[in-house]
Structure formats: C-alpha cells, structure tokens
Design a protein around this motif. Structure first.
Motif, short mmCIF file in Angstrom:
data_model
loop_
_atom_site.label_atom_id
_atom_site.label_comp_id
_atom_site.label_asym_id
_atom_site.label_seq_id
_atom_site.Cartn_x
_atom_site.Cartn_y
_atom_site.Cartn_z
N THR A 150 0.85 -1.17 0.00
CA THR A 150 0.00 0.00 0.00
C THR A 150 0.89 1.22 0.00
O THR A 150 2.05 1.17 0.38
CB THR A 150 -0.91 0.04 1.25
OG1 THR A 150 -0.08 0.02 2.42
CG2 THR A 150 -1.85 -1.14 1.26
N LEU A 151 0.33 2.35 -0.45
CA LEU A 151 1.11 3.57 -0.51
C LEU A 151 0.86 4.48 0.68
O LEU A 151 1.76 5.13 1.17
CB LEU A 151 0.79 4.33 -1.80
CG LEU A 151 1.64 5.58 -2.02
CD1 LEU A 151 3.09 5.19 -2.22
CD2 LEU A 151 1.15 6.37 -3.20
N SER A 152 -0.35 4.53 1.17
CA SER A 152 -0.66 5.46 2.24
C SER A 152 -1.52 4.79 3.29
O SER A 152 -2.35 3.93 2.99
CB SER A 152 -1.40 6.68 1.67
OG SER A 152 -1.86 7.51 2.70
N PRO A 196 2.51 0.76 -10.40
CA PRO A 196 1.86 -0.55 -10.38
C PRO A 196 0.50 -0.49 -9.69
O PRO A 196 0.28 0.34 -8.80
CB PRO A 196 2.84 -1.43 -9.59
CG PRO A 196 4.13 -0.69 -9.57
CD PRO A 196 3.78 0.76 -9.64
N GLU A 197 -0.37 -1.37 -10.10
CA GLU A 197 -1.67 -1.52 -9.44
C GLU A 197 -1.59 -2.74 -8.52
O GLU A 197 -1.31 -3.85 -8.96
CB GLU A 197 -2.78 -1.70 -10.46
CG GLU A 197 -4.17 -1.80 -9.84
CD GLU A 197 -5.25 -2.01 -10.88
OE1 GLU A 197 -6.43 -2.12 -10.50
OE2 GLU A 197 -4.91 -2.09 -12.08
N ILE A 198 -1.81 -2.52 -7.24
CA ILE A 198 -1.72 -3.57 -6.23
C ILE A 198 -3.07 -3.69 -5.53
O ILE A 198 -3.54 -2.73 -4.93
CB ILE A 198 -0.62 -3.28 -5.19
CG1 ILE A 198 0.71 -2.98 -5.87
CG2 ILE A 198 -0.49 -4.45 -4.22
CD1 ILE A 198 1.29 -4.13 -6.66
N ASP A 199 -3.69 -4.85 -5.61
CA ASP A 199 -4.98 -5.08 -4.95
C ASP A 199 -5.99 -3.99 -5.32
O ASP A 199 -6.75 -3.50 -4.47
CB ASP A 199 -4.81 -5.13 -3.43
CG ASP A 199 -4.00 -6.33 -2.98
OD1 ASP A 199 -3.97 -7.34 -3.72
OD2 ASP A 199 -3.37 -6.27 -1.90
N GLY A 200 -5.99 -3.61 -6.59
CA GLY A 200 -6.98 -2.66 -7.06
C GLY A 200 -6.65 -1.21 -6.80
O GLY A 200 -7.46 -0.32 -7.10
N ARG A 201 -5.44 -0.91 -6.28
CA ARG A 201 -5.06 0.47 -6.01
C ARG A 201 -3.71 0.74 -6.65
O ARG A 201 -2.83 -0.12 -6.67
CB ARG A 201 -5.00 0.74 -4.51
CG ARG A 201 -6.29 0.46 -3.77
CD ARG A 201 -6.30 1.14 -2.43
NE ARG A 201 -6.47 2.59 -2.56
CZ ARG A 201 -7.66 3.19 -2.53
NH1 ARG A 201 -8.77 2.48 -2.43
NH2 ARG A 201 -7.74 4.49 -2.65
N TYR A 202 -3.55 1.96 -7.15
CA TYR A 202 -2.29 2.36 -7.75
C TYR A 202 -1.35 2.92 -6.69
O TYR A 202 -1.79 3.58 -5.74
CB TYR A 202 -2.52 3.39 -8.86
CG TYR A 202 -3.24 2.82 -10.04
CD1 TYR A 202 -2.54 2.15 -11.04
CD2 TYR A 202 -4.63 2.92 -10.15
CE1 TYR A 202 -3.21 1.60 -12.13
CE2 TYR A 202 -5.30 2.37 -11.23
CZ TYR A 202 -4.59 1.72 -12.22
OH TYR A 202 -5.25 1.17 -13.29
N LEU A 203 -0.06 2.67 -6.87
CA LEU A 203 0.92 3.10 -5.87
C LEU A 203 1.30 4.56 -6.10
O LEU A 203 2.45 4.89 -6.41
CB LEU A 203 2.15 2.21 -5.91
CG LEU A 203 1.94 0.75 -5.51
CD1 LEU A 203 3.28 0.03 -5.39
CD2 LEU A 203 1.18 0.65 -4.20
N ASP A 227 5.35 5.41 -6.39
CA ASP A 227 6.26 4.27 -6.33
C ASP A 227 6.15 3.56 -7.67
O ASP A 227 5.12 2.97 -7.99
CB ASP A 227 5.86 3.35 -5.17
CG ASP A 227 6.85 2.20 -4.97
OD1 ASP A 227 7.59 1.88 -5.92
OD2 ASP A 227 6.85 1.61 -3.88
N PHE A 228 7.22 3.62 -8.47
CA PHE A 228 7.20 2.99 -9.79
C PHE A 228 7.57 1.51 -9.73
O PHE A 228 7.60 0.84 -10.77
CB PHE A 228 8.18 3.70 -10.72
CG PHE A 228 7.73 5.08 -11.15
CD1 PHE A 228 6.63 5.25 -11.98
CD2 PHE A 228 8.41 6.21 -10.73
CE1 PHE A 228 6.23 6.51 -12.38
CE2 PHE A 228 8.03 7.48 -11.13
CZ PHE A 228 6.93 7.63 -11.96
N GLY A 229 7.89 0.99 -8.55
CA GLY A 229 8.30 -0.41 -8.43
C GLY A 229 9.79 -0.57 -8.67
O GLY A 229 10.57 0.37 -8.48
N THR A 230 10.19 -1.75 -9.09
CA THR A 230 11.61 -2.03 -9.31
C THR A 230 11.85 -2.57 -10.72
O THR A 230 10.96 -3.18 -11.33
CB THR A 230 12.16 -3.06 -8.30
OG1 THR A 230 11.47 -4.31 -8.50
CG2 THR A 230 11.95 -2.59 -6.88
#
Length: 292
Positions: free
Chosen positions: A24-26, A97-104, A115-118
């Motif tokens: 999650t981002l926030s 990236p989209e994680i569990d339906g949310r964008y980072l 967060d662009f990931g790795t």
C-alpha cells in the motif's frame, strides 16, 4: 527554511512492476485513487499533471488551471534504463503498479508521490511538487514543477540506472542542449541534477538512450529528453531532480513571472538552485524517501 507545516508522508512497500507483491502507498483511510495527477506549477503560471496510472503528462500554460484546460503532451513520459549483471532492461514509459486494485501513488496538491516499483532490483520512487515558499512570492509564482526521483539499488552487486524525462510538444522544436544540465527551447525546458557528483546528465532525442542510458545530444523535431545516469553500489541510493519549466508570453499581462524572467531556461536554472534537502516536498520539509 520556509515556515509551512509538512504534509503527512505517504508510505509504500516497494513492488516490482512486472511481478507485483502486496503493498500500500498510504495509511490514510480516505485517500482518493484513480487521480489524473496533482496540478504542479507556480501560482498564476499554469500547471502540469502527471497521470501515474498511464504514465502520461497533461499541461496548461495559462491560468486558470481548471480541470478542463489541460491537454495531453504527446508521448511525454518518464523513461528508465537499468544495467546489471543480468543485462540491460529499458522502459519507455514508467507507470505506478496496481496492487490489490489500487495504484501506488498519492496525488494531493501541492505534491505527488509515486512508487514505480523495481527494475532489475533498482527501486524507483518519486516526489513531485509545486513551488511553495511563503517568504518568496516571486519564486512561488514561477512556471516550473519539480520531480525528485530516488533510485535505490536493492541488489548485492553494482547497478547502473538512467532515468529520463522525455518531453513531447510542438513547442520543443528548435530545442538546444544545455551542457551538463538538459535541454531548452523558447517555450519548454527540462534541466536536471543529482546528489551524486559523478552523475552524467545528457539530452537528446534518439533511441540510443534505451541501449546506453545516455541521450545522443541532438534534440530534433518536437520531442527531446533529459537523462541522468548514475552508478549504484549495492544497497545504495541516489536522488535525482528534474525541473520542468515553461514560458508563455502570448499575453504580456497574464503572468506575474513575465516581469521577472526572460525564458524557461532561466526558470529551470532557478529551480535547480532550490536546495533539495531544505525545500524537499514543496513545503519547507526535508525531502524523504516516499518508501520510508
């Protein structure tokens, strides 16, 4: 140091772009997802938005910056090249990236954290922000946006990373290289620096960048990129700053900045002079890694 309160920092687990892991981002429960980006720019100067979902930019160079005033800027994008013992990998458009339906990403004016990931073990995060300096109204009214990128090597061996801001706009035509800093035309400029003195800043439009991580030095046509190439020791990180600036004098009475500066290069140079560790995420707070 500007006397403004700090926004609550966003947090994120680093997630690989190609193989996302849960994150999650926030921690803010009522955050808004699916944003098209925070409008970044000086007061009364227009603004630029980065849509982290699609990796695209939109801008308006005239006030007021209403949501209907923005137009997409061609193929403008953040680009990345990494070189490790595993080989060379390139991305022509970085997205969140989209994680569990949310964008980072969190885009809440006056900043945007992504967060662009790795890529090959190099984690890429960004804090973008508008100029906010209540004790310097001229600086706060300039037509520029800041993009502070952190490149972190999570590997146990060395890596090289090149991050570029590619700007695609008819007004880029005729752009020239600003040696060691980026490129500039009469209407747009992208200058950059890094906290690593050995970082290489180049500019150009050719596709050699996606093989070498270096721009070819010949901006042509309606698009060009400013690229910053850094070497990363194992588990080391480097901060890169891009300053995107514009200049619109079609109405001599439309902008406060027209009485202060003569072109977008001068604006971007001013932006590079803003101390990153002092101003950070736009509010006088110290710049922090959004993954922390």
């Amino acid at each position: 140091m500007v006397g403004v309160s700090c926004p609550v920092p966003a947090t994120a687990d680093t997630a690989a772009t190609d193989t996302p892991a849960a994150g999650t981002l926030s921690t803010t429960p009522d955050r808004v997802d699916g944003t098209t980006g925070a409008p970044l720019g000086g007061f009364g100067a227009g603004a630029v938005k980065f849509d982290a979902k699609t990796g695209t930019f939109a801008a308006t160079t005239r006030p007021p910056a209403d949501q209907t005033d923005y137009t997409r800027r061609g193929d403008s994008a953040f680009e990345l090249v990494t070189a490790t013992s595993d080989g060379v990998a390139a991305s022509r458009r970085l997205t969140a990236p989209e994680i569990d339906g949310r964008y980072l990403d969190d885009a809440i004016w006056p900043e945007h954290r992504v967060d662009f990931g790795t890529a090959q073990g190099v984690a890429v995060t960004m804090t973008a922000f508008s100029p906010m300096a209540s004790d310097d109204l001229d600086a706060m009214s300039m037509p520029y946006a800041f993009y502070d990128v952190t490149l972190a090597n999570t590997r146990d061996d060395d890596a090289t990373a090149s991050i570029a801001l590619h700007w695609d706009d008819p007004a880029v035509a005729g752009a020239e290289v600003v040696e060691g800093k980026g490129f500039a035309s009469d209407s747009w400029a992208v200058l950059a620096d890094a906290d690593d003195d050995a970082a290489l800043v180049t500019a150009g439009s050719g596709d050699d960048f996606f093989e070498t991580g270096e721009a070819d030095g010949t901006p042509i046509g309606e698009s060009s990129r400013t690229a910053v190439k850094v070497s990363l020791r194992p588990h080391a990180e480097t901060h890169v700053r891009f300053v995107l600036s514009w200049y619109d004098d079609s109405d001599p009475e439309a902008h406060h900045y027209l009485g202060q500066v003569d072109d977008p290069t001068e604006v971007a140079e001013l932006g590079l002079g803003v101390p990153g560790q002092e101003v950070g995420a736009s509010s006088g707070c110290r710049r922090e890694d959004p993954r922390a």
